[in-house]
Design a protein around this motif. Structure first.
Motif, PDB file in Angstrom:
ATOM      1  N   ILE A 111       0.802  -1.168  -0.057  1.00 48.61           N
ATOM      2  CA  ILE A 111      -0.131  -0.081  -0.130  1.00 48.61           C
ATOM      3  C   ILE A 111       1.080   1.282   0.060  1.00 48.61           C
ATOM      4  CG2 ILE A 111      -1.438   1.380   1.322  1.00 48.61           C
ATOM      5  CD1 ILE A 111      -2.941  -1.195   2.215  1.00 48.61           C
ATOM      6  N   THR A 112       0.416   2.313  -0.551  1.00 46.33           N
ATOM      7  CA  THR A 112       1.212   3.503  -0.607  1.00 46.33           C
ATOM      8  C   THR A 112       0.147   4.533  -0.279  1.00 46.33           C
ATOM      9  OG1 THR A 112       0.596   3.863  -2.879  1.00 46.33           O
ATOM     10  CG2 THR A 112       2.648   2.947  -2.464  1.00 46.33           C
ATOM     11  N   LEU A 113       0.655   5.686   0.657  1.00 46.37           N
ATOM     12  CA  LEU A 113      -0.183   6.645   1.069  1.00 46.37           C
ATOM     13  C   LEU A 113       0.561   7.939   0.919  1.00 46.37           C
ATOM     14  CD1 LEU A 113      -0.966   5.052   4.642  1.00 46.37           C
ATOM     15  CD2 LEU A 113      -2.349   5.228   2.561  1.00 46.37           C
ATOM     16  N   ASP A 114      -0.251   9.046   0.636  1.00 45.35           N
ATOM     17  CA  ASP A 114       0.196  10.425   0.370  1.00 45.35           C
ATOM     18  C   ASP A 114      -0.895  11.391   0.852  1.00 45.35           C
ATOM     19  OD1 ASP A 114       2.748  11.954  -0.896  1.00 45.35           O
ATOM     20  OD2 ASP A 114       0.728  13.041  -1.475  1.00 45.35           O
ATOM     21  N   GLY A 115      -0.447  12.197   1.911  1.00 49.86           N
ATOM     22  CA  GLY A 115      -1.337  13.325   2.317  1.00 49.86           C
ATOM     23  C   GLY A 115      -0.688  14.547   2.346  1.00 49.86           C
ATOM     24  N   THR A 116      -1.311  15.605   1.906  1.00 52.21           N
ATOM     25  CA  THR A 116      -0.915  17.046   2.075  1.00 52.21           C
ATOM     26  C   THR A 116      -2.043  17.904   2.593  1.00 52.21           C
ATOM     27  OG1 THR A 116      -1.487  17.628  -0.110  1.00 52.21           O
ATOM     28  CG2 THR A 116       0.701  16.684   0.296  1.00 52.21           C
ATOM     29  N   PHE A 117      -1.522  18.780   3.336  1.00 51.95           N
ATOM     30  CA  PHE A 117      -2.208  19.962   4.000  1.00 51.95           C
ATOM     31  C   PHE A 117      -1.523  21.170   3.845  1.00 51.95           C
ATOM     32  CE2 PHE A 117      -3.437  22.513   7.405  1.00 51.95           C
ATOM     33  CZ  PHE A 117      -4.819  22.799   7.442  1.00 51.95           C
ATOM     34  N   ARG A 118      -2.377  22.197   3.378  1.00 51.57           N
ATOM     35  CA  ARG A 118      -1.693  23.805   3.114  1.00 51.57           C
ATOM     36  C   ARG A 118      -2.765  24.509   3.658  1.00 51.57           C
ATOM     37  NH1 ARG A 118       0.107  26.995  -2.150  1.00 51.57           N
ATOM     38  NH2 ARG A 118       1.004  28.793  -1.174  1.00 51.57           N
ATOM     39  N   TYR A 119      -2.141  25.708   4.461  1.00 55.21           N
ATOM     40  CA  TYR A 119      -3.034  26.770   4.993  1.00 55.21           C
ATOM     41  C   TYR A 119      -2.622  28.025   4.808  1.00 55.21           C
ATOM     42  CZ  TYR A 119      -6.536  29.250   7.714  1.00 55.21           C
ATOM     43  OH  TYR A 119      -7.275  30.248   8.488  1.00 55.21           O
ATOM     44  N   ARG A 120      -3.172  28.691   4.314  1.00 54.08           N
ATOM     45  CA  ARG A 120      -2.772  30.253   4.135  1.00 54.08           C
ATOM     46  C   ARG A 120      -3.300  31.168   5.044  1.00 54.08           C
ATOM     47  NH1 ARG A 120      -0.056  32.550  -0.308  1.00 54.08           N
ATOM     48  NH2 ARG A 120      -0.694  30.643  -1.485  1.00 54.08           N
TER      49      ARG A 120
END
Length: 924
Positions: free
Chosen positions: A611-620
């Motif tokens: 399994i591969t996972l990738d998560g991103t979060f960006r807040y301005r």
């Protein structure tokens, strides 16, 4: 003399203060109808006399702004502008009161488009959604400045001594000219060879591929793209430069670049040659003419690159030559062409030596080696980029490329192993000569189709790659083993090597909008197949036939290797003005298969499913600050040489065998950053941290006998990690309109845990290094510039086997760069480096490195005569120490030594309105 210089600078600064008017102008900006605060409105102050910029800022998220500083003129004019709104202006007299509060300022919706365009062009900065735009006219530079000089003047933009560009802490990985690549996005060629005077706007945004920009996707939040827009009246004509120099020790350099711009059509050629380890593009910029030019990176094998392009094939002294051409044009509506050809050739000579101290569970041993190399390398590359916009919803990108490489090398080495009593146990002496020819063809096709107005699209990518290489190796070597069972082996062999790679990669994704333009589900499927064929035939020399006719099976191979990967995945994406979130989960199905024709018993097939996972979060937070976080889980299968149980006996004192029972490694990675730039206070802050933890890491398992003969294979180990973090703070202090100080503070922290297995014992090394740094730049009236920087590194390496070998040391680096323009046409630059590494054994621990250049402008600043001194103190060295899990190494190799060079450069420019030839005047 030093004290006198400081006193003069202070007197001049105090004198400037005495004639200036201190001011603070503040207020709040809002819309006239809704009375809503306006964030990121541009506020700037101009002198009434000549309309030059005094100061500028932007409003915060509540609409407030404050301009503070000093001015030499009492009458100034305030301008406020924002996209879609009428502009506001007001005359202010600074002699009445230093503190001016304008209260609440209401901006009306745009009513006069013509007036808007005129006023907007005068604003130093403009923020358009996710794009930051600078008006070049507002930033004064020296005469004959290039784009790099301009970028150094922009707030939040940093250009370090190696030529790397960052914006508010984020690296710039692409530079465009009028939205198009210039020599394949090579930042160094663009920034160092385009004149500032032809640029109108500098636009900065998150890096996006053309497909991402077309589909409306958000780009790479951690990398920035700079787009340089050229003035319309300056987009037709010729410009370029010619440079040449000769010096002591037979050192030389020469380069030329010629550009023809005709609105949408652009054509450029360049050529260079030198033997001072320079790629040749920095010839026109004095501070980069020391042979270690901007953007140059040297690899462990000595090849070097600039802006992603590789030059040379060896370390030491490099003689290089380059030539290239680029062409861009638009054929009708929706059909763009970019193409470039590049040739790079080099000859590199190097002599190196290194000493290693190995730690075993029960003893220590040492190796000493000396080598010399002579490499000749020729590389031709052709790249084409076609953008075909079928209609406003359908885009096709086609990117074919071809590379031809020819290489010839001579390598001689001697290595000896000694036991802990310094008694020689074995030695290896080898002389090799090799030639190779390699061809590489790649093509990528991107197809993007948008549907409706809710953000739905489908994207497909197909890439293919064909690599073919063939070569010959001649090896003459002797291996002697001493001790209780001495032996000796002499080899005289010829090898013919043929390799081929056929690769196909495809990706398809479909975006389904759940909430229009906000919440999406992306369904994706990736497929990749790499087929590698290797045939290596080795023949021993036959004294009877006086030829290489005896086939050596042990040193030969003949196999086909397939690597097949299928990855379905699903990605949830939420994207609004302030923040963005995405999370992707996929299943990697990978098959490795090897068909060995020479050793059928070594054929194998392995399946790996993970399994591969990738998560991103960006807040301005607002127009000044943002935070970013990323987590990923990756799985990497072992390579063929790690899996295949074939014994490589090329060096009988170090035999390597693969392990078919290896498991794929599993790596967790995290990365986070925070950046903020305060336009009111001219301060920037960037902080980042990241790390990885790997289980089933593939490591070396080595057994060493009493004669120090090594037998190695591969194994899996858990708990391998690395981490890194750092922070940077900079503040621009404007003492008055001609004196500025830019303060920089920063620190870096790096750590890692590495594992290898020696004689069935885990050898673990843990390293931690902390590097605080401080520096500032002082600039006075474009006449004096001083830039000191100090780096201090604390490093500690601990071993689990023998704590007596723990390494702990402190190294220092000081760099001082100065520039003076007295008299006006004479420029004197100095670059002084001091390094001290107290823990290097057998080599120089400290060294001074001083480069100096005098440049005198002639012919109305169209030409320059330069005299430069490289390594003025003749102390250049590249001695270094590294510590790994089971050895410590000190190494040293050939470096460029002291030389003096006299040079001449000339620039020409005929860019002007409608192609009209104008006078070669570079003042502005």
């Amino acid at each position: 003399m030093k004290n006198l210089f400081i006193a003069i600078a202070l007197i001049l600064s105090f004198g400037a203060h005495a004639q200036s008017y201190k001011f603070r102008i503040s207020g709040k900006i809002q819309t006239e109808k809704e009375k809503m605060p306006i964030e990121a409105a541009t506020v700037h102050l101009e002198k009434v006399k000549d309309s030059s910029i005094v100061s500028y800022t932007i409003s915060d998220d509540k609409g407030y702004f404050a301009l503070e500083g000093k001015a030499f003129h009492k009458d100034v004019k305030l301008f406020i502008s924002f996209i879609g709104m009428d502009n506001y202006s007001k005359l202010i007299s600074l002699d009445k009161t230093p503190d001016v509060n304008l209260g609440t300022i209401n901006l009306k919706e745009e009513s006069n488009m013509l007036n808007e365009v005129v006023i907007k062009s005068r604003a130093p900065i403009t923020i358009k959604k996710d794009t930051l735009e600078f008006n070049v006219k507002s930033f004064k530079t020296k005469k004959d400045a290039n784009v790099e000089d301009l970028l150094k003047k922009l707030p939040g933009v940093e250009v370090d001594e190696e030529g790397k560009i960052t914006v508010n802490g984020k690296p710039v990985n692409k530079i465009l000219v009028n939205g198009k690549p210039f020599f394949g996005n090579d930042p160094t060629i663009t920034t160092k060879n385009l004149s500032k005077e032809i640029i109108e706007k500098v636009q900065i945004t998150d890096t996006k591929s053309k497909s991402e920009a077309f589909s409306g996707e958000k780009g790479d939040a951690n990398n920035q793209t700079i787009n340089l827009t050229i003035k319309k009246e300056n987009n037709k004509g010729w410009f370029g430069r010619v440079s040449a120099g000769g010096g002591t020790d037979e050192r030389y350099e020469g380069a030329t670049m010629v550009n023809r711009f005709d609105n949408n059509q652009r054509f450029s050629v360049l050529a260079s040659a030198n033997n001072i380890n320079s790629p040749g593009f920095s010839f026109g910029e004095i501070q980069k003419m020391f042979g270690n030019g901007s953007g140059v990176w040297f690899s462990g094998n000595g090849s070097f690159s600039v802006g992603g392009r590789r030059f040379g094939g060896g370390s030491g002294i490099i003689t290089s030559k380059t030539a290239g051409a680029t062409y861009a044009d638009e054929y009708g509506k929706g059909f763009d062409v970019n193409a470039d050809y590049f040739y790079s050739g080099s000859n590199s000579k190097d002599v190196s030596r290194n000493n290693r101290e190995f730690t075993l569970p029960d003893r220590r041993y040492f190796t000493n080696s000396n080598s010399n190399s002579d490499n000749e390398n020729h590389n031709h590359s052709i790249n084409v980029e076609l953008d075909i916009e079928i209609d406003s919803t359908f885009l096709i990108n086609v990117n074919p490329s071809f590379i031809l490489n020819q290489r010839e090398s001579i390598f001689n080495t001697f290595e000896e192993s000694l036991d802990e009593n310094q008694v020689v146990t074995n030695e290896f002496n080898s002389s090799t000569f090799s030639t190779s020819d390699a061809k590489n063809f790649q093509n990528r096709i991107d197809i993007t189709k948008r549907f409706g107005k809710k953000g739905s699209f489908i994207k497909a990518t197909v890439e293919n790659q064909i690599d073919q290489s063939n070569g010959e190796d001649f090896n003459n070597s002797t291996i002697n083993i001493f001790g209780t069972t001495p032996s000796s082996e002499i080899r005289n062999q010829k090898s013919t090597i043929d390799n081929e790679l056929n690769s196909i990669r495809s990706r398809i994704s479909y975006r389904i909008p759940l909430i229009a333009k906000k919440l999406f589900i992306d369904t994706k499927y990736r497929f990749r197949r790499d087929e590698r064929t290797n045939v290596e035939s080795t023949f021993d020399f036959d004294n009877n036939t006086n030829d290489f006719t005896i086939f050596n099976t042990d040193l030969s191979s003949n196999f086909t290797y397939n690597d097949i990967t299928k990855t379905p995945s699903i990605d949830l994406v939420y994207n609004v003005k302030k923040w963005r979130f995405s999370f992707e989960v996929g299943q990697v199905n990978r098959t490795l298969e090897n068909i060995d024709l020479l050793r059928p018993n070594l054929s194998l097939e392995k399946d790996f499913n993970n399994i591969t996972l990738d998560g991103t979060f960006r807040y301005r937070f607002d127009s000044k600050a943002s935070v970013y976080f990323n987590y990923s889980l990756d799985n990497n299968a072992p390579s063929l040489n790690q899996l295949q149980p074939f014994s490589d006996v090329t060096n009988p004192s170090n035999i390597i065998t693969g392990n078919p029972n290896l498991k794929p490694s599993q790596t967790h990675r995290i990365y986070a950053n925070f950046n903020k730039y305060n336009w009111q206070k001219r301060t920037g802050f960037f902080m980042y941290m990241g790390g990885s933890l790997t289980n089933n890491q593939i490591v070396n398992r080595t057994s060493i006998d009493d004669n120090l003969v090594r037998t190695s294979t591969y194994d899996n180990a858990d708990g391998v990690y690395d981490f890194w973090s750092g922070a940077n703070y900079n503040k621009n202090i404007k003492l008055d309109s001609i004196t500025t100080i830019n303060l920089r503070l920063g620190t870096r922290v790096n750590g890692n845990r590495s594992v290898n297995i020696l004689n069935d014992v885990d050898n673990i090394a843990e390293t931690l290094s902390v590097t605080p740094n401080i520096g500032f730049s002082f600039n006075w009236n474009k006449i004096v510039s001083i830039e000191p920087r100090y780096d201090l590194t604390f490093s500690k390496t601990s071993y689990n086997v023998d704590s007596f070998l723990d390494q702990e040391f402190t190294s220092h680096r000081v760099r001082i760069r100065t520039k003076t323009n007295v008299p006006k046409k004479l420029e004197w630059r100095n670059d002084v480096n001091y390094t001290y590494n107290p823990n290097v054994i057998g080599f120089n621990q400290s060294a001074w490195f001083w480069n100096s250049t005098l440049a005198y402008s002639i012919l109305n600043d169209k030409a320059t005569i330069t005299l430069k001194a490289y390594d003025l103190l003749n102390q250049n060295t590249n001695a270094r120490r590294i510590a790994t899990a089971n050895y410590i190494e000190d190494s040293e190799s050939t470096v460029l030594q002291q030389y003096f060079m006299l040079g001449f450069s000339w620039k020409f420019n005929s860019l002007g309105k409608k192609g009209k030839i104008r006078d070669y005047d570079f003042s502005f």
